[in-house]
Design a protein around this motif. Structure first.
Motif, short mmCIF file in Angstrom:
data_model
loop_
_atom_site.label_atom_id
_atom_site.label_comp_id
_atom_site.label_asym_id
_atom_site.label_seq_id
_atom_site.Cartn_x
_atom_site.Cartn_y
_atom_site.Cartn_z
N VAL A 30 -9.19 -31.90 -31.13
CA VAL A 30 -7.81 -32.22 -30.74
C VAL A 30 -7.80 -33.03 -29.46
N GLN A 31 -7.16 -34.18 -29.55
CA GLN A 31 -7.00 -35.04 -28.38
C GLN A 31 -5.51 -35.17 -28.08
N THR A 32 -5.14 -34.97 -26.85
CA THR A 32 -3.76 -35.14 -26.42
C THR A 32 -3.67 -36.41 -25.59
N LYS A 39 -5.38 -37.38 -22.13
CA LYS A 39 -5.17 -36.40 -21.06
C LYS A 39 -6.06 -35.17 -21.22
N ALA A 40 -6.29 -34.77 -22.48
CA ALA A 40 -7.11 -33.59 -22.73
C ALA A 40 -7.76 -33.72 -24.10
N GLY A 48 -16.91 -20.83 -33.22
CA GLY A 48 -15.88 -20.39 -32.29
C GLY A 48 -16.07 -20.89 -30.87
N ASP A 49 -17.17 -21.58 -30.62
CA ASP A 49 -17.35 -22.18 -29.30
C ASP A 49 -16.30 -23.26 -29.09
N MET A 50 -15.83 -23.38 -27.86
CA MET A 50 -14.78 -24.34 -27.56
C MET A 50 -15.09 -25.02 -26.23
N ALA A 51 -14.89 -26.34 -26.22
CA ALA A 51 -15.07 -27.11 -24.99
C ALA A 51 -13.86 -28.01 -24.80
N THR A 52 -13.30 -27.98 -23.62
CA THR A 52 -12.14 -28.81 -23.30
C THR A 52 -12.44 -29.66 -22.08
N LEU A 58 -3.46 -33.00 -14.05
CA LEU A 58 -2.44 -32.78 -15.08
C LEU A 58 -1.38 -31.79 -14.59
N SER A 59 -0.16 -32.00 -15.03
CA SER A 59 0.92 -31.08 -14.69
C SER A 59 0.84 -29.87 -15.61
N PRO A 60 1.44 -28.75 -15.20
CA PRO A 60 1.47 -27.58 -16.08
C PRO A 60 2.08 -27.89 -17.46
N ASP A 61 3.08 -28.75 -17.50
CA ASP A 61 3.70 -29.12 -18.78
C ASP A 61 2.71 -29.86 -19.68
N GLN A 62 1.89 -30.72 -19.09
CA GLN A 62 0.90 -31.46 -19.88
C GLN A 62 -0.19 -30.53 -20.39
N ILE A 63 -0.60 -29.59 -19.58
CA ILE A 63 -1.60 -28.59 -20.00
C ILE A 63 -1.03 -27.75 -21.14
N GLN A 64 0.21 -27.32 -20.99
CA GLN A 64 0.86 -26.52 -22.02
C GLN A 64 1.01 -27.31 -23.32
N LEU A 65 1.32 -28.58 -23.23
CA LEU A 65 1.44 -29.43 -24.41
C LEU A 65 0.13 -29.46 -25.19
N HIS A 66 -0.98 -29.63 -24.47
CA HIS A 66 -2.29 -29.66 -25.15
C HIS A 66 -2.60 -28.30 -25.78
#
Length: 128
Positions: A30-32, A39-40, A48-52, A58-66
């Motif tokens: 997933v790319q935002t 942005k992310a 189940g491994d995850m890397a971001t 980034l603003s909290p809203d942008q983090i939440q969007l991703h």
């Protein structure tokens, strides 16, 4: 007329199968992007491994969007995998019928028909 419908159902199934094949590499990728700028980016593996990777500042809203986009993508993958399983089970059941049992490729031949049937049922359920 039947040939056109069969061809269309086969093409739709092949397009969907191509998307499912993409899931073999990573469970979710997933790319935002906002205003054309990445942005992310999160990759979730089958184990189940995850890397971001986050862009700095980034603003909290942008983090939440991703995070919401990632959650939606994972839910979509779960639904796609369930659909794929249902189509395969349906093809297997059809392959056991008397007509299809006469050919070794019965299950493969049945896949587009099951896919079309699944879409008809889904469309009917979502219409009500």
């Amino acid at each position: 007329m039947l040939g056109d419908r069969w061809e269309r159902a086969t093409q739709e199934f092949q397009a969907w199968l191509s998307k499912m094949t993409h899931l073999v590499v990573n469970y979710a990728d997933v790319q935002t992007c906002i205003a054309g700028e990445l942005k992310a980016w999160t990759i979730v593996t089958w184990t189940g491994d995850m890397a971001t990777t986050w862009q700095a500042g980034l603003s909290p809203d942008q983090i939440q969007l991703h995070q919401k986009t990632l959650a939606l993508a994972v839910a979509s993958r779960v639904a796609s995998m369930r659909t794929f399983g249902a189509v395969l089970r349906g093809a297997g059941l059809l392959a056991h019928t008397a007509v299809l049992a006469t050919t070794p490729a019965g299950a493969i031949v049945a896949l587009p028909a099951v896919w079309k049937f699944f879409n008809l049922v889904r469309d009917e359920m979502t219409a009500h």
